[in-house]
Structure formats: C-alpha cells, structure tokens
Design a protein around this motif. Structure first.
Motif, PDB file in Angstrom:
ATOM      1  N   VAL A 192       0.745  -1.015  -0.021  1.00  0.00           N
ATOM      2  CA  VAL A 192      -0.185   0.065  -0.092  1.00  0.00           C
ATOM      3  C   VAL A 192       0.782   1.144  -0.025  1.00  0.00           C
ATOM      4  N   ALA A 193       1.935   1.083   0.718  1.00  0.00           N
ATOM      5  CA  ALA A 193       2.787   2.508   0.560  1.00  0.00           C
ATOM      6  C   ALA A 193       3.605   2.550  -0.450  1.00  0.00           C
ATOM      7  N   LEU A 194       3.862   1.398  -1.051  1.00  0.00           N
ATOM      8  CA  LEU A 194       4.543   1.216  -2.197  1.00  0.00           C
ATOM      9  C   LEU A 194       3.613   2.142  -3.415  1.00  0.00           C
ATOM     10  N   ALA A 195       2.342   1.608  -3.438  1.00  0.00           N
ATOM     11  CA  ALA A 195       1.598   2.324  -4.356  1.00  0.00           C
ATOM     12  C   ALA A 195       1.468   3.587  -4.249  1.00  0.00           C
ATOM     13  N   GLY A 196       1.316   4.250  -2.825  1.00  0.00           N
ATOM     14  CA  GLY A 196       1.167   5.639  -2.915  1.00  0.00           C
ATOM     15  C   GLY A 196       2.529   6.216  -3.163  1.00  0.00           C
ATOM     16  N   LEU A 197       3.684   5.707  -2.895  1.00  0.00           N
ATOM     17  CA  LEU A 197       4.985   6.521  -3.268  1.00  0.00           C
ATOM     18  C   LEU A 197       5.107   6.292  -4.814  1.00  0.00           C
ATOM     19  N   LEU A 198       4.784   5.184  -5.446  1.00  0.00           N
ATOM     20  CA  LEU A 198       4.870   5.256  -6.908  1.00  0.00           C
ATOM     21  C   LEU A 198       3.896   6.131  -7.769  1.00  0.00           C
ATOM     22  N   ASP A 252       2.529  23.852 -14.654  1.00  0.00           N
ATOM     23  CA  ASP A 252       3.243  25.211 -14.097  1.00  0.00           C
ATOM     24  C   ASP A 252       4.371  24.661 -13.025  1.00  0.00           C
ATOM     25  N   ARG A 253       5.508  25.308 -13.329  1.00  0.00           N
ATOM     26  CA  ARG A 253       6.603  24.733 -12.533  1.00  0.00           C
ATOM     27  C   ARG A 253       6.644  25.483 -11.082  1.00  0.00           C
ATOM     28  N   ALA A 254       6.054  26.603 -10.961  1.00  0.00           N
ATOM     29  CA  ALA A 254       6.101  27.082  -9.369  1.00  0.00           C
ATOM     30  C   ALA A 254       4.978  26.166  -8.655  1.00  0.00           C
ATOM     31  N   SER A 255       4.033  25.725  -9.003  1.00  0.00           N
ATOM     32  CA  SER A 255       3.333  24.856  -8.390  1.00  0.00           C
ATOM     33  C   SER A 255       3.786  23.676  -8.364  1.00  0.00           C
ATOM     34  N   TRP A 256       4.625  23.028  -9.359  1.00  0.00           N
ATOM     35  CA  TRP A 256       5.192  21.974  -9.364  1.00  0.00           C
ATOM     36  C   TRP A 256       6.396  21.900  -8.253  1.00  0.00           C
ATOM     37  N   ARG A 257       6.970  22.954  -8.116  1.00  0.00           N
ATOM     38  CA  ARG A 257       7.996  23.185  -7.002  1.00  0.00           C
ATOM     39  C   ARG A 257       7.646  23.124  -5.578  1.00  0.00           C
ATOM     40  N   VAL A 258       6.364  23.408  -5.256  1.00  0.00           N
ATOM     41  CA  VAL A 258       5.810  23.353  -3.904  1.00  0.00           C
ATOM     42  C   VAL A 258       5.004  22.225  -3.609  1.00  0.00           C
ATOM     43  N   GLY A 259       5.104  21.235  -4.571  1.00  0.00           N
ATOM     44  CA  GLY A 259       4.394  19.921  -4.337  1.00  0.00           C
ATOM     45  C   GLY A 259       2.971  19.813  -4.651  1.00  0.00           C
ATOM     46  N   LEU A 260       2.391  20.644  -5.484  1.00  0.00           N
ATOM     47  CA  LEU A 260       0.799  20.876  -5.470  1.00  0.00           C
ATOM     48  C   LEU A 260       0.297  19.750  -6.733  1.00  0.00           C
ATOM     49  N   TYR A 261       1.587  19.367  -7.630  1.00  0.00           N
ATOM     50  CA  TYR A 261       0.829  18.012  -8.169  1.00  0.00           C
ATOM     51  C   TYR A 261       1.015  16.844  -7.725  1.00  0.00           C
ATOM     52  N   GLY A 262       1.718  16.652  -6.456  1.00  0.00           N
ATOM     53  CA  GLY A 262       1.777  15.549  -5.894  1.00  0.00           C
ATOM     54  C   GLY A 262       0.670  14.757  -4.827  1.00  0.00           C
ATOM     55  N   TYR A 263       0.442  15.796  -4.055  1.00  0.00           N
ATOM     56  CA  TYR A 263      -0.453  15.198  -2.996  1.00  0.00           C
ATOM     57  C   TYR A 263      -1.694  14.189  -3.344  1.00  0.00           C
ATOM     58  N   ASN A 264      -2.408  14.871  -4.583  1.00  0.00           N
ATOM     59  CA  ASN A 264      -3.507  13.953  -4.812  1.00  0.00           C
ATOM     60  C   ASN A 264      -3.106  12.584  -5.563  1.00  0.00           C
ATOM     61  N   ALA A 265      -1.845  12.525  -5.844  1.00  0.00           N
ATOM     62  CA  ALA A 265      -1.333  11.243  -6.395  1.00  0.00           C
ATOM     63  C   ALA A 265      -1.130  10.337  -5.389  1.00  0.00           C
ATOM     64  N   LEU A 266      -0.194  10.886  -4.155  1.00  0.00           N
ATOM     65  CA  LEU A 266      -0.103  10.126  -3.065  1.00  0.00           C
ATOM     66  C   LEU A 266      -1.268   9.426  -2.504  1.00  0.00           C
ATOM     67  N   LEU A 267      -2.293  10.309  -2.425  1.00  0.00           N
ATOM     68  CA  LEU A 267      -3.496   9.787  -1.844  1.00  0.00           C
ATOM     69  C   LEU A 267      -4.227   8.684  -2.653  1.00  0.00           C
ATOM     70  N   ALA A 304      -5.199   5.084  -1.677  1.00  0.00           N
ATOM     71  CA  ALA A 304      -6.660   4.250  -1.817  1.00  0.00           C
ATOM     72  C   ALA A 304      -6.513   3.352  -2.769  1.00  0.00           C
ATOM     73  N   LEU A 305      -5.945   3.122  -3.992  1.00  0.00           N
ATOM     74  CA  LEU A 305      -5.889   2.148  -4.713  1.00  0.00           C
ATOM     75  C   LEU A 305      -5.328   1.042  -4.041  1.00  0.00           C
ATOM     76  N   GLY A 306      -4.087   1.079  -3.539  1.00  0.00           N
ATOM     77  CA  GLY A 306      -3.597   0.285  -2.707  1.00  0.00           C
ATOM     78  C   GLY A 306      -4.371  -0.405  -1.607  1.00  0.00           C
ATOM     79  N   THR A 307      -5.264   0.475  -0.972  1.00  0.00           N
ATOM     80  CA  THR A 307      -6.049  -0.242   0.137  1.00  0.00           C
ATOM     81  C   THR A 307      -7.238  -0.986  -0.122  1.00  0.00           C
ATOM     82  N   PHE A 308      -7.928  -0.501  -1.505  1.00  0.00           N
ATOM     83  CA  PHE A 308      -9.253  -0.800  -1.764  1.00  0.00           C
ATOM     84  C   PHE A 308      -9.102  -1.900  -2.923  1.00  0.00           C
ATOM     85  N   LEU A 309      -7.940  -2.070  -3.636  1.00  0.00           N
ATOM     86  CA  LEU A 309      -7.658  -2.884  -4.778  1.00  0.00           C
ATOM     87  C   LEU A 309      -6.850  -4.088  -4.287  1.00  0.00           C
TER      88      LEU A 309
END
Lengths: 324, 324, 324
Positions: free
Chosen positions: B59-65, B80-95, B99-104
């Motif tokens: 599950v942790a692996l799925a999140g980090l992947l 957008d590079r500024a948003s990228w730099r502060v992690g705004l494209y990452g948090y939805n993917a981690l969650l 979720a996929l790791g947990t429920f599938l």
C-alpha cells in the motif's frame, strides 16, 4: 466533391427548405465535430442502414425526428444563428432521439417524448455551452447525455413511456467479469469497427465503414484518429481484462473514439506532444467507461458518451498552455 | 531545524535528483497543506510505518509510486513550474495510490493502474484548479477523490483489477446503527488519533503521532487545529449516536481534521470569529461524512475526503468578506 | 393593504425585534420569490394549518425554528445586509426545517440538527449564490435541496437522528406504474391545489388557498402562473400515464409550479414568447420530476425541489437574449 458541396451550398442559399436540410445534415456531422453536409449524409445513411440491419427502423426515425425538431426549435426560438448554421443545435438531439429509440419501447407517446426531448436538448445544449464559456471549454455531447438520462429515467414514472431496452438496475460488484483470452484477429477488428458505429448506438460493421467514410471526406486526420482511438480502446480494454462481449461489441470503445478525435485534432494539434496527450486521454476514457458503467448500474442507465465528455473536459481544462 | 532545511534546499538546487525528491516530499506534505520537505518526510515515515503495521507494505509502495509518477508527469508534461516546486501536483497522486493500494487487490496489473492513475491525477488536479480559479477557491483533494473513485469503480469492469477491499454495495437504511454509550477515555483518544492517521488511510496511533509531529515542524497552529478537529469530530459523532466502531476507528474524523486545518489556518485566520467559523465547518463535516457514507453505499465506494472537500468549498465560497 | 404594510414597515424600522420578524416573514415569502411580509404571513399560516391538519405541529415548529436560526445567523455572521433584509437567507432554511420535520422522527436531537441545518443553509445559500454569480443565474432553492439531502442521508449514520418518514431505498424500475384513467374533475382539482401546497411539503387544500392568497397580495401574475403551472403539471403527468396517487397528491406538480412562476414572471417577462418558454419549462419539469424520483430511489431520498432548480437553471442559462 468540392464542386458538389458548392452546388449544394448555392441551392441552400436559395431555398429555406434546402437550407434546413443542409443544417440537419451538418447537425448529424457534428456528432463527430464535422461541419460538413456530405459527412452528415454519410452518417445518416449509416444510421438508417444500422437501424434496418437490426430490424429497428423506428430508432432511425426517432433520431431524425429529434434532429428535425431541434433544428426547427433553434431556428424559431431565436437561438444563435451562426451556431445554428453549422449544426451545433442538432447533434445532441440526433443522439438523444437515437438513445430514446434504442432504450424505450416504441409507441405514439414515445414519439411525443422524442419531440419534447429534441426541443429540450436545444435548451440544454445552449445552457451547457454558456455555463462552460467562462472556462473556454465546449459542451461536447453533454447536452445529449443529460437530456437522454432525464427522459430514460422518467420512463420509470410514466406508463405511457415504457422502458423497453434499458438495462436492469443492479448494485455494482455482483457480477464476475468474463474475459476470454486471447482475442482473435476477427474479434479484434469487429471491436474496432463497432467502437466507431456505437458512437451512434449502432451495432454494424457496414455502418462503421460509412461513418469512417463520412469522416474522411471532411477530415482525413479525424478518420485516422477515430480508427486509432478504436484500436487503443479495444487493446487497452482487452489487456485490462474487460468482459469480451463488451470489447468486441464496441461498447467500451465509442467514448475513446470521440476522445481521440476531439483531443487529437478538433480541439488539439496533431503534434507528437499533442498526440501523446490525446492517446493518454483515450486510455483514460476506457477506464472512465468501465467506471461509469459500474457507477450507473444502480440507476439502470447506460453511460452514453459521458466518459468521453468527462475525460475530454478534464484534458481540455488541464492542457498545458504552450506544449500540447 | 532551519539549518537542515537550508542545507537540503542548497543540495536540491544543485542536483535535479535531490530536487525531485524534495518535490516529492513537499507533495506528501501538501496532503496537509504544508510546503515543507521535512513535514513530507514525517508523513512518508508515518505512511510506511502504518503500512507495515498492518502487514501491507505494498500500500505504501502504491502511494509512493503514484507520487513519483505524478511528480515526473507534471515536470515532463510542462505543467506550471511554480506549483510543481511546492508539491501541488503530488498530494492527490499520493492519496490516490494509497486508496488504490488499500481498496484493490495487489498484482502486476494493479501497479500499471497505479501508474496511470498517478499521471491522470495531475490532469485532474490541474483541470479542477483551473475550473475553480474563477471562483477563487482551491481544488483541495478533489483531484484525489475523482481519480480514485473512477479507478475504484473501474475495477468492477476489469478482471485484471480485482476489488480486494472495497465495501460491498448496499442500499442505505438497511443496517441499524449500534452506538455504544458511554465512550471510554481510551476509546476517545484512539478515535482522536486515528482521525488524524486516517487522513492518509492509515489505522495506527504511532502513525498519527508522526503525522502530528510532521505538521508541528511546519506549523504549530496547523497541528493544534488538526488535534482540535479530531476532538470535535469524535465528540460530535459520538453525541449524535454514530456507530462506535466508526468513531473510535477515526473513520468519521479524518475529513473534519482537514476542514479544521483548512478553514482555521491555511485558508482562514485564527481569529475568534475565524475559529468559530472553522469549528462550525468541522461539525458540519461530520454530518457530511455520515451523509456521503450513506449516499455512496449503493456504489460500494468509500467517501474518501469528499466531505472535507464539499464543506470546505462551501465555507470558503460563503466566507463573509470582512468578518471571518 | 398598502397602509398596513407601511405601518408595519415603520414599526420594523423602530424595533429590531419587529424587523427580525419582518425579515423572517419575508424569508417565508421568498419561497415563492415574494419580498413581502404579508405574503410571508399567509405562507406561515398555511404551513401551521397544514401541519395541524395532519396532526404534526412539530413539522411547522421545525420549519419556523430553522427560519429563525438562519435569519439570526445571517445577521450575526455578517452576511450581506441587503439580501438579509429581503429574506434571501431565510427561505432555504424554512424549507429545510420543514423537510427535516417531515422525513425524520421528532426528538430532542432532531431539533439540535434542525438548528445546525438552519445555520448551515445560510452558508450553502451564500456559497451557491456566489458560485453562480459569474453565470448570472440565481441559486433558487438549491441551498435547501443540498442541505436537506445531506441531513436526511446523515440520519442513516446517527442513532440520534432516526429516519421516520424517508422513503425506503429501492432500485428503480421494479414497480409497475398504476395510472387510473380517466381523471375525475374533483381529483384533477385536488391535484392542482396540492401541487401548490406541496411546494411547502404540505398536503392540504386549505393551505393551498392560503398560499395562493399570499401570492396574490404580492403579485397577481405570480398567483395566476402558480395556478397555471399546477394545471399544466397535473394534465401532463396524467396524460403521460403517471401514478394517479402522485398526480392527485400534487407530488409531481410542486416543482412545475415553481418553474412556471420563476420563468413566467420573476426572472422572465409574461410576453407571449416568454410565457411559451415558461410553459415549455413547466412541461419539462414534470418529466424531470419523474426522472429524479427514479434517480434518487437508490438513495431513499425525496427529489424535493431539485427538478425545479435544474430545469430553471437550464432555461435561464439558455434564454435567447432578445426574444423570450
């Protein structure tokens, strides 16, 4: 071909009746984003062929009736004349009529509802278009999806509108997916062809060829992208282990076909980057199709082209400005 | 601590690989609105701990992947590079990955879908953000919710993606709520702690402490508001007679925790008036959680953080201009 | 009548308590778009009468309590004073209180939830209004619908909030529609009257007359359009073969009544073209009502006034600029 179109355009300029038919044909063509009466003629031929092929001519009639009503409603109702001329008030109505014809039982009351739905689809399309204008995103076929869902659901409340062919409402997760492996070349090709004809809710390889021909006369890139979208959809769905009947019946591919054409050429540029973006959107549309099939199961509703609409909206909204 | 962060920032400035890891960690921190790699490190540690604690390291692996894929996609895709730099494209993917790791059910195809979902979550997040820009409201975790719902639902259509841990779809209203009264202090504290760890779909008190510590290193007010949100959620849910297992398992509290932090400090000011507004939003989020649990039952879908998203959107949109 | 209203306005100007009551009454009047305390007084009388008529006075109490809470919340919370003065923060709360009183079992916790819902409805109404401002469309009663749906669904999760009168959740399509033909004149008139009183979830012909009188004192066109909307709804629903109990109970007509008033006079002009547009919207609202009844069946939720909200939004968005 150019000559024929120019002659037709001259005739349409001289006669309101021919103009009306011209706009109806363009409306048919706009299902696949083509503002071209010849494309529309191919599409109408495919629809009629497909309807007679399964012995259901009334389905084609319902589609053409809704198209005519919408074209007339938008004209008389004072809607935007430029949009009217290129068929933008027609395509949602045509699809709505085909869907009501396909999923409801025919009858006198049925055609009354088709007329109401055809006129209402003009209001819905206009409303959706204006709502999305601020976001610079087109309404796509959402006017069709919303109108058709409302009328299909309403059939449960009216004895005069019996639900002939709607799926039975079930909770998702109950059935086991049967994926036959491997996929024979013939089945693969059938899946590709029917993925194209199912855009118009048609289950016919000959209709698929007519649709492709209609696309090609207006835009060769569009025809190639439709084909590529269908190939991607069938391959992805099969690899993911989708129910083989759905794959070979084109039922997981018609939304991806629309996504491929929309992102690859109509609203995007067929650069390598743009095509990669469109290909990714096409893959995701296959997943969205499976998702909406499950999500709509408790309502007994077909997903129609909602997977295409949802994914294409997201990909158009998110499009990186200079790149894709 | 400041010194460590400055050193890390220097190293990231010199090495693209370290920058990538920096952005991934910031992406983890952004689940709780923190643009801070150290916060992200605490969060990742908590996720890994929580996954091993229930013997589910994949599950942790799925999140980090998914986080890595999204961080790479946004970089290469020209977002957008500024948003990228502060992690705004990452948090939805981690969650989404969690979720996929947990429920599938895990498997090779499973990880292919995690990769696709990670990349797709970038598109969804960007689309949602742009759509809401005109309303001056952030996308919050809706990118996660929409992506995860689509992929979880799609599992019903693909044999290659079996739904391991999804709830069985049921019609709401069939079960009787069993509320044990009174709530023992130990159970209360467990409910509070797990309300925090369940933000990351983790069921572990030690993980909760790591999450709190990660928050505190970046923002003490945020840590206190997370705690206060959890206390309010457990108290309100228990007083209203919620199922005790849900209350003490933190399953009615993770969305309120996010609402409390979002309204109380990230998007609001911790004035008395602002805190009262945040507290009211937190209470309503508990009710929205119960509502969405029931409303999603026919789909067999978890509510994820949608109660937080819905209520926080409403409270941010409605915010009286000069007051709260 | 003018004299009475002027005297009341003077008294309200001098006393905050009377102003508060004035705003509450205007809030009641705004359920039917009327900024008029006398209209509100008629409406409150109708609500109280209708509640006592079915031996359920607590339902009226829940409605008035939510109205008072919302009026106070909007005042103290610093929401827009001009909107507050004309009752725009009150009508959604009144309807929410009536819905919670109607569909949930009474009790101490019940009234706690009514208070929370009343305050929350202010936030929802404001949020919806601001979200739609960019599209120049009003929130209508969506604040009521969303708040009530959330609290009704939440009742499944809280033992303290038992769902007394909610419909049992079922999958659509299972029941056969029983349409008795023909419709006797008495049944027709009952259907028309109850279509008006059901706007306030009331099942009483005397209440219907009070509602009509309240409308008429503020706007004769509005009263006539409400009546016309009810007649259209009952006729269309019956002709389409709707379940007779629903038709004669006014349960397919209350949303069309609101659509007729909204499109015909409040947000439109009663020109021939405008009235035709309103009439078409009214017909479509009947279909939308049947559709949402089926679509909400798996959730065990009543459609409330969502059919009116949906159709009126679409018709207002799509309105051809110079014509209707």
């Amino acid at each position: 071909m150019e000559r024929i179109l120019q002659g037709f355009e001259r005739a349409a300029g001289a006669s309101p009746a021919i103009r009306f038919i011209d706009v109806m044909l363009r409306g048919a063509g706009q299902v696949m984003f083509m503002d071209n009466p010849l494309t529309g003629l191919f599409f109408v031929a495919a629809i009629v062929w497909g309807a007679f092929a399964v012995d259901a001519p009334l389905v084609a009639l319902a589609g053409l009736l809704a198209l005519a009503v919408a074209t007339g409603t938008a004209l008389v109702g004072g809607f935007d004349r430029a949009s009217w001329r290129v068929g933008l008030y027609g395509y949602n109505a045509l699809l709505t009529g085909l869907a009501l014809g396909t999923f409801l039982a025919p009858g006198a009351m049925h055609f009354v509802f088709v007329v109401i739905a055809g006129a209402f689809s003009v209001v819905v399309s206009e409303a959706v278009g204006r709502f999305l204008k601020v976001h610079a995103v087109p309404g796509l076929t959402f006017g069709f999806v919303l109108t058709a869902w409302l009328f299909l659901l309403a059939s449960h409340g009216f004895a005069g509108l019996p639900a002939g062919g709607l799926p039975t409402a079930v909770l998702p997760g109950g059935a086991t997916v049967v994926a036959s492996d491997p996929l024979a070349p013939g089945a693969f090709l059938a899946g590709v062809a029917l993925s194209i004809s199912q855009v118009f809710l048609k289950d016919s390889i000959i209709a698929a060829l007519l649709f492709l021909a209609g696309l090609a006369v207006a835009s060769l890139p569009a025809a190639l992208l439709a084909l590529a979208g269908a190939v991607i959809a069938v391959a992805v769905a099969h690899l993911a282990g989708a129910e083989s009947d759905l794959v070979t019946g084109g039922l997981l591919g018609f939304s991806p076909v629309l996504t491929a054409v929309a992102l690859g050429t109509v609203f995007g540029k067929p650069t390598p980057r743009g095509l990669a973006y469109a290909a990714f959107g096409t893959v995701v549309t296959v997943i969205a199709q499976a998702a909406l099939n499950a999500g709509l199961a408790p309502f007994g509703l077909p997903a129609l082209t909602m997977p295409f609409v949802l994914v294409t909206w997201l990909f158009l909204l998110a499009r990186p400005a200079p790149a894709a």
